[in-house]
Design a protein around this motif. Structure first.
Motif, PDB file in Angstrom:
ATOM      1  N   PHE A 191      63.616 115.564  19.830  1.00 26.05           N
ATOM      2  CA  PHE A 191      62.502 115.233  18.926  1.00 26.05           C
ATOM      3  C   PHE A 191      61.166 115.619  19.557  1.00 26.05           C
ATOM      4  N   GLN A 192      60.990 115.290  20.834  1.00 27.61           N
ATOM      5  CA  GLN A 192      59.746 115.633  21.519  1.00 27.61           C
ATOM      6  C   GLN A 192      59.573 117.142  21.622  1.00 27.61           C
ATOM      7  N   LYS A 244      56.250 118.362  20.037  1.00 20.98           N
ATOM      8  CA  LYS A 244      55.213 118.539  21.053  1.00 20.98           C
ATOM      9  C   LYS A 244      55.373 119.919  21.681  1.00 20.98           C
ATOM     10  N   VAL A 245      54.281 120.645  21.759  1.00 17.17           N
ATOM     11  CA  VAL A 245      54.318 122.006  22.292  1.00 17.17           C
ATOM     12  C   VAL A 245      53.713 122.020  23.689  1.00 17.17           C
ATOM     13  N   ARG A 280      59.062 129.111  22.118  1.00 20.81           N
ATOM     14  CA  ARG A 280      59.534 128.881  20.752  1.00 20.81           C
ATOM     15  C   ARG A 280      60.942 128.310  20.708  1.00 20.81           C
ATOM     16  N   VAL A 281      61.810 128.702  21.639  1.00 19.20           N
ATOM     17  CA  VAL A 281      63.230 128.367  21.508  1.00 19.20           C
ATOM     18  C   VAL A 281      63.718 127.312  22.498  1.00 19.20           C
ATOM     19  N   TYR A 282      63.110 127.200  23.673  1.00 15.40           N
ATOM     20  CA  TYR A 282      63.617 126.276  24.682  1.00 15.40           C
ATOM     21  C   TYR A 282      63.120 124.852  24.444  1.00 15.40           C
ATOM     22  N   THR A 283      63.912 123.879  24.909  1.00 14.72           N
ATOM     23  CA  THR A 283      63.451 122.491  24.924  1.00 14.72           C
ATOM     24  C   THR A 283      62.314 122.377  25.938  1.00 14.72           C
ATOM     25  N   ASN A 284      61.489 121.355  25.799  1.00 14.19           N
ATOM     26  CA  ASN A 284      60.324 121.215  26.669  1.00 14.19           C
ATOM     27  C   ASN A 284      60.703 121.111  28.146  1.00 14.19           C
ATOM     28  N   SER A 285      61.775 120.372  28.441  1.00 16.90           N
ATOM     29  CA  SER A 285      62.171 120.189  29.838  1.00 16.90           C
ATOM     30  C   SER A 285      62.603 121.507  30.467  1.00 16.90           C
TER      31      SER A 285
END
Length: 236
Positions: free
Chosen positions: A47-48, A52-53, A68-73
């Motif tokens: 969700f984050q 959240k970008v 654009r494609v990866y999770t934030n972590s």
């Protein structure tokens, strides 16, 4: 080594729910709770990532592709490698006969130990323009699933605008539904009613259908129409 570390992390995770004197029955009862807790944390992270970008730290086009494609972590781990590009430089190599179509680049990386001392390591990056294959003998992509700073330096040197999709692993993407999130272990709930078991069975079937149609707008519209038809038939 990576498998060992992953196993150790999993053992530490289960330590929160079971201990050395836990029986097999207790473990089985706690297993679904453990998986539910883990999946809930993954959902929060997803969700984050979607809402959240994380700002880019460079002007490289392929960093925006990862954003654009990866999770934030995972994207933050990629940015750590981007920040390390400044400590790398291409070494002019002697003319040697390489495989046809393969460009071999030597990259020197300075690893800072403290303010007065650093270590230097030399790595070899191979670039094949046909097929857009790129590899490094540090093997970070093979072991960790993200590109290393040595490859990123070569991408910048050759003005590569986008990375081939084979180097964007599916398991790191935020736009992919993880199948393991639908795992449900009924043994963890011996008090479950027959009605709830039936509900779980039907829900699992619909989840499978949803996973099939999510990548196609035509299939999605088809299943929506069929569901509306079935609902009308059941009501009438």
């Amino acid at each position: 080594m990576i498998s060992t570390h992953r196993s150790e992390r999993m053992h530490a995770y289960f330590d929160k729910f079971v201990h050395s004197r836990s029986t097999l029955k207790q473990f089985m009862e706690q297993y679904d709770m453990v998986m539910g807790n883990k999946i809930q944390k993954e959902f929060i992270a997803i969700f984050q990532s979607k809402n959240k970008v994380v700002k880019c730290v460079s002007t490289f086009c392929w960093e925006k592709q990862f954003q654009r494609v990866y999770t934030n972590s995972i994207f933050k781990l990629v940015q750590e490698q981007i920040n390390r590009v400044m400590y790398c430089q291409v070494i002019p190599s002697e003319e040697v006969e390489n495989e046809i179509g393969v460009d071999v680049i030597k990259v020197l990386e300075r690893s800072i130990v403290n303010n007065y001392y650093w270590k230097e390591y030399t790595y070899t990056v191979c670039w094949r323009e046909i097929g857009e294959h790129i590899s490094c003998n540090c093997r970070k992509f093979e072991f960790r699933g993200i590109l290393c700073c040595h490859i990123m330096l070569v991408l910048a040197q050759k003005n590569i605008q986008a990375v081939n999709e084979r180097y964007v692993l599916r398991r790191w993407r935020k736009d992919v539904n993880q199948r393991h999130s639908n795992i449900f272990f009924a043994g963890g709930y011996p008090h479950m009613t027959e009605e709830y078991k039936k509900f779980q069975e039907v829900e699992k079937f619909f989840q499978q259908c949803i996973e099939i149609v999510m990548c196609s707008s035509e299939k999605l519209e088809f299943i929506k129409e069929r569901c509306n038809e079935m609902k009308d038939e059941l009501v009438n």
